[in-house]
Write a protein that holds these residues in place. Structure first.
Motif, PDB file in Angstrom:
ATOM      1  N   ALA A 330       2.606 -11.721   3.770  1.00 44.53           N
ATOM      2  CA  ALA A 330       2.512 -11.510   2.324  1.00 44.53           C
ATOM      3  C   ALA A 330       1.756 -10.228   2.006  1.00 44.53           C
ATOM      4  CB  ALA A 330       1.809 -12.701   1.684  1.00 44.53           C
ATOM      5  N   LEU A 331       2.062  -9.642   0.833  1.00 47.07           N
ATOM      6  CA  LEU A 331       1.362  -8.460   0.339  1.00 47.07           C
ATOM      7  C   LEU A 331       0.867  -8.711  -1.079  1.00 47.07           C
ATOM      8  CD1 LEU A 331       3.635  -5.469   1.484  1.00 47.07           C
ATOM      9  CD2 LEU A 331       1.387  -6.101   2.378  1.00 47.07           C
ATOM     10  N   PRO A 332      -0.310  -8.196  -1.430  1.00 52.77           N
ATOM     11  CA  PRO A 332      -0.793  -8.356  -2.806  1.00 52.77           C
ATOM     12  C   PRO A 332      -0.043  -7.435  -3.764  1.00 52.77           C
ATOM     13  CG  PRO A 332      -2.307  -6.997  -1.544  1.00 52.77           C
ATOM     14  CD  PRO A 332      -1.274  -7.490  -0.573  1.00 52.77           C
ATOM     15  N   ALA A 333      -0.273  -7.625  -5.041  1.00 52.32           N
ATOM     16  CA  ALA A 333       0.331  -6.752  -6.051  1.00 52.32           C
ATOM     17  C   ALA A 333      -0.176  -5.318  -5.874  1.00 52.32           C
ATOM     18  CB  ALA A 333      -0.015  -7.264  -7.444  1.00 52.32           C
ATOM     19  N   ASN A 334       0.667  -4.369  -6.269  1.00 58.00           N
ATOM     20  CA  ASN A 334       0.317  -2.952  -6.127  1.00 58.00           C
ATOM     21  C   ASN A 334      -0.288  -2.420  -7.424  1.00 58.00           C
ATOM     22  OD1 ASN A 334       0.164  -0.444  -4.821  1.00 58.00           O
ATOM     23  ND2 ASN A 334       2.112   0.221  -5.700  1.00 58.00           N
ATOM     24  N   GLY A 335      -0.999  -1.298  -7.311  1.00 56.66           N
ATOM     25  CA  GLY A 335      -1.614  -0.638  -8.453  1.00 56.66           C
ATOM     26  C   GLY A 335      -0.643   0.257  -9.196  1.00 56.66           C
ATOM     27  N   PRO A 379       6.381   0.147  -5.048  1.00 56.43           N
ATOM     28  CA  PRO A 379       6.476   0.839  -6.332  1.00 56.43           C
ATOM     29  C   PRO A 379       5.262   0.540  -7.216  1.00 56.43           C
ATOM     30  CG  PRO A 379       8.505  -0.334  -5.817  1.00 56.43           C
ATOM     31  CD  PRO A 379       7.472  -0.806  -4.847  1.00 56.43           C
ATOM     32  N   PRO A 380       5.034   1.371  -8.235  1.00 50.52           N
ATOM     33  CA  PRO A 380       3.920   1.118  -9.154  1.00 50.52           C
ATOM     34  C   PRO A 380       4.015  -0.272  -9.780  1.00 50.52           C
ATOM     35  CG  PRO A 380       4.861   3.294  -9.529  1.00 50.52           C
ATOM     36  CD  PRO A 380       5.763   2.596  -8.577  1.00 50.52           C
ATOM     37  N   HIS A 381       2.876  -0.957  -9.815  1.00 51.10           N
ATOM     38  CA  HIS A 381       2.755  -2.277 -10.440  1.00 51.10           C
ATOM     39  C   HIS A 381       3.697  -3.312  -9.821  1.00 51.10           C
ATOM     40  CE1 HIS A 381       0.271  -0.333 -13.440  1.00 51.10           C
ATOM     41  NE2 HIS A 381       1.238   0.519 -13.715  1.00 51.10           N
ATOM     42  N   ALA A 382       4.061  -3.112  -8.562  1.00 51.13           N
ATOM     43  CA  ALA A 382       4.910  -4.096  -7.884  1.00 51.13           C
ATOM     44  C   ALA A 382       4.158  -5.424  -7.765  1.00 51.13           C
ATOM     45  CB  ALA A 382       5.314  -3.591  -6.505  1.00 51.13           C
ATOM     46  N   PRO A 383       4.833  -6.537  -7.991  1.00 52.06           N
ATOM     47  CA  PRO A 383       4.149  -7.829  -7.912  1.00 52.06           C
ATOM     48  C   PRO A 383       3.833  -8.206  -6.467  1.00 52.06           C
ATOM     49  CG  PRO A 383       6.498  -8.142  -8.245  1.00 52.06           C
ATOM     50  CD  PRO A 383       6.259  -6.665  -8.351  1.00 52.06           C
ATOM     51  N   ALA A 384       3.001  -9.222  -6.334  1.00 52.88           N
ATOM     52  CA  ALA A 384       2.702  -9.742  -4.996  1.00 52.88           C
ATOM     53  C   ALA A 384       3.985 -10.250  -4.345  1.00 52.88           C
ATOM     54  CB  ALA A 384       1.674 -10.863  -5.106  1.00 52.88           C
ATOM     55  N   LEU A 385       4.048 -10.106  -3.018  1.00 54.63           N
ATOM     56  CA  LEU A 385       5.226 -10.526  -2.262  1.00 54.63           C
ATOM     57  C   LEU A 385       4.823 -11.529  -1.196  1.00 54.63           C
ATOM     58  CD1 LEU A 385       7.013  -7.085  -1.747  1.00 54.63           C
ATOM     59  CD2 LEU A 385       7.590  -8.857  -3.405  1.00 54.63           C
ATOM     60  N   PRO A 392      11.374  -1.867   0.647  1.00 56.00           N
ATOM     61  CA  PRO A 392      11.988  -0.634   1.149  1.00 56.00           C
ATOM     62  C   PRO A 392      11.134  -0.008   2.252  1.00 56.00           C
ATOM     63  CG  PRO A 392      11.032  -0.272  -1.023  1.00 56.00           C
ATOM     64  CD  PRO A 392      10.854  -1.734  -0.725  1.00 56.00           C
ATOM     65  N   VAL A 393      11.796   0.407   3.329  1.00 54.49           N
ATOM     66  CA  VAL A 393      11.105   0.917   4.508  1.00 54.49           C
ATOM     67  C   VAL A 393      11.819   2.181   5.001  1.00 54.49           C
ATOM     68  CG1 VAL A 393      10.505   0.450   6.929  1.00 54.49           C
ATOM     69  CG2 VAL A 393      10.281  -1.351   5.205  1.00 54.49           C
ATOM     70  N   ALA A 394      11.036   3.201   5.358  1.00 57.18           N
ATOM     71  CA  ALA A 394      11.547   4.401   6.020  1.00 57.18           C
ATOM     72  C   ALA A 394      11.019   4.406   7.446  1.00 57.18           C
ATOM     73  CB  ALA A 394      11.139   5.653   5.285  1.00 57.18           C
ATOM     74  N   VAL A 395      11.935   4.496   8.419  1.00 52.91           N
ATOM     75  CA  VAL A 395      11.545   4.529   9.814  1.00 52.91           C
ATOM     76  C   VAL A 395      11.119   5.944  10.170  1.00 52.91           C
ATOM     77  CG1 VAL A 395      12.303   4.135  12.191  1.00 52.91           C
ATOM     78  CG2 VAL A 395      13.121   2.649  10.351  1.00 52.91           C
ATOM     79  N   LEU A 396       9.972   6.085  10.817  1.00 56.23           N
ATOM     80  CA  LEU A 396       9.444   7.394  11.192  1.00 56.23           C
ATOM     81  C   LEU A 396      10.030   7.849  12.516  1.00 56.23           C
ATOM     82  CD1 LEU A 396       5.674   6.834  10.270  1.00 56.23           C
ATOM     83  CD2 LEU A 396       7.392   8.078   8.937  1.00 56.23           C
ATOM     84  N   ASP A 397      10.109   9.149  12.688  1.00 57.24           N
ATOM     85  CA  ASP A 397      10.582   9.746  13.947  1.00 57.24           C
ATOM     86  C   ASP A 397       9.410   9.804  14.911  1.00 57.24           C
ATOM     87  OD1 ASP A 397      11.900  11.100  15.917  1.00 57.24           O
ATOM     88  OD2 ASP A 397      11.849  13.043  14.908  1.00 57.24           O
ATOM     89  N   VAL A 398       9.167   8.687  15.603  1.00 58.98           N
ATOM     90  CA  VAL A 398       8.013   8.609  16.495  1.00 58.98           C
ATOM     91  C   VAL A 398       8.476   8.449  17.944  1.00 58.98           C
ATOM     92  CG1 VAL A 398       6.500   7.665  14.743  1.00 58.98           C
ATOM     93  CG2 VAL A 398       7.825   6.104  16.138  1.00 58.98           C
TER      94      VAL A 398
END
Length: 398
Positions: A330-335, A379-385, A392-398
């Motif tokens: 789970a993730l908390p709400a975003n600012g 995103p801004p003000h995203a609710p808790a999940l 949304p996820v971007a995979v890094l070139d690692v």
């Protein structure tokens, strides 16, 4: 002042970027380069009907008609031009051209040879084991389009068409200017209130992976004169500055840029980490991208802004691709600002991928960044999940 979103800021940056002049690049040097003209086939591939297996080239009409006379051989690079007559067979190997008149290959396991004669099964329903002329591509086909970034597979395709070189945009020349009285080069003894420059080497490698020719400039101190000197005498298409981008008394990069006549297009972005990002153009056409001095912020912003800028300069598109992935926790709400969280991809025993945000998102934690292989966007003000929700996820070139 209301700050632009990441998308708005990036669009403003890209609006003043053009493709650099083109140059011919040998295939062996083309990996990671962007095409600026299409690669077009100059002949069919394969250029003849070719055998897909080792066996015997025959005529379908002769199947089951009795033993066939073996009259020759066709090997890769050494075809047989004599037409196949009724009742004849030719030994053939994988990749070899079918002789005129033959329309199928009987694999060697399904035929029986006795001296110069061959007995083959009567079934015409078996695979023909023939790669038809032009099965891969036809003469005149556009094999690779302008704007594609080359990789070993695409280079192999260009090579199959007989191209020894491809036309690509020149590599951007990027200069990295980091500084601040508190920063010293790795390998140099650091004073009690100093740190080693971590952002400079990291950003330089991001730029290099994105196709640039990179030069790191000597570190500069917190004075207008030293910064203006560093900016004013740097021969580059793009100067990337690190640090000195906020609003403190010692944040002098934007004032130094203005003293050189720079036009600022972006003066901050509504995001975390990386709010102080800025972007400007100099009167001589050089571009300035200002990244925060914090190594984590600098590297996250390099992925979101520097990589797309360098792609556009080479005729391609490089905006980060975000795709939905399922949360493991789970993730908390975003600012109120976009938050790009450092995250790791977790795979279950069946190979299914989920995403987990790393526990400490403090932008000073380089160890956390080094353990990440993705950016998770909130995103801004995203609710808790909850666990199992998509993000949304971007995979890094690692």
């Amino acid at each position: 002042m209301s700050l632009p979103t990441v998308e708005t800021a990036r669009a403003a940056m890209l609006s003043v970027v053009g493709t650099l002049p083109a140059e011919s690049v040998s295939l062996i040097e083309a990996d990671g380069r962007w095409l600026v003209e299409p690669v077009v086939a100059l002949r069919d591939q394969p250029p003849f009907d070719a055998s897909a297996m080792d066996g015997w080239a025959v005529r379908t009409i002769d199947l089951g008609a009795g033993p066939l006379g073996i009259v020759g051989e066709s090997a890769a690079g050494r075809g047989r031009d004599v037409p196949l007559e009724p009742g004849e067979a030719v030994r053939i190997f994988t990749g070899a051209p079918l002789p005129p008149g033959a329309d199928r290959v009987v694999i060697q396991e399904e035929a029986s040879r006795d001296g110069d004669h061959l007995t083959v099964p009567a079934s015409a329903d078996a695979p023909a084991w023939v790669r038809p002329r032009g099965a891969d591509y036809r003469n005149g086909a556009r094999l690779l389009e302008a704007g594609l970034r080359l990789n070993p597979w695409r280079v192999a395709l260009a090579a199959s068409a007989g191209r020894p070189e491809v036309l690509c945009a020149r590599r951007p020349r990027v200069a990295i200017l980091a500084g601040g009285d508190e920063v010293v080069e790795p390998g140099t003894p650091a004073g009690p209130y100093q740190i080693h420059d971590a952002a400079g080497p990291g950003v330089a490698l991001v730029a290099r992976r994105a196709g640039a020719e990179v030069r790191r400039l000597p570190l500069v101190g917190d004075t207008m004169d030293s910064i203006a000197e560093g900016l004013g005498h740097t021969d580059a298409d793009l100067i990337v500055t690190i640090g000195g981008a906020s609003v403190g008394d010692h944040d002098l990069l934007k004032p130094a840029a203005r003293s050189l006549g720079a036009t600022l297009l972006v003066e901050g972005v509504a995001m975390r980490p990386g709010k102080p990002v800025w972007f400007a153009t100099l009167p001589d056409g050089r571009l300035l991208l200002g990244l925060p001095g914090n190594p984590v912020s600098a590297l996250v912003c390099a992925e979101l802004f520097l990589v797309p800028l360098l792609a556009a300069m080479q005729g391609g598109g490089g905006e980060p691709a975000f795709r939905p992935m399922t949360l493991t926790e789970a993730l908390p709400a975003n600012g109120p600002r976009d938050h790009y969280m450092r995250a790791v991809i977790v795979r279950d025993e069946d190979g299914r991928a989920t995403i987990r945000a790393l526990p400490d998102q403090d932008s000073s934690m380089v160890t956390v960044l080094a353990g990440a292989d993705a950016l998770l966007r909130r995103p801004p003000h995203a609710p808790a999940l909850a666990a199992g929700d998509p993000v949304p996820v971007a995979v890094l070139d690692v």
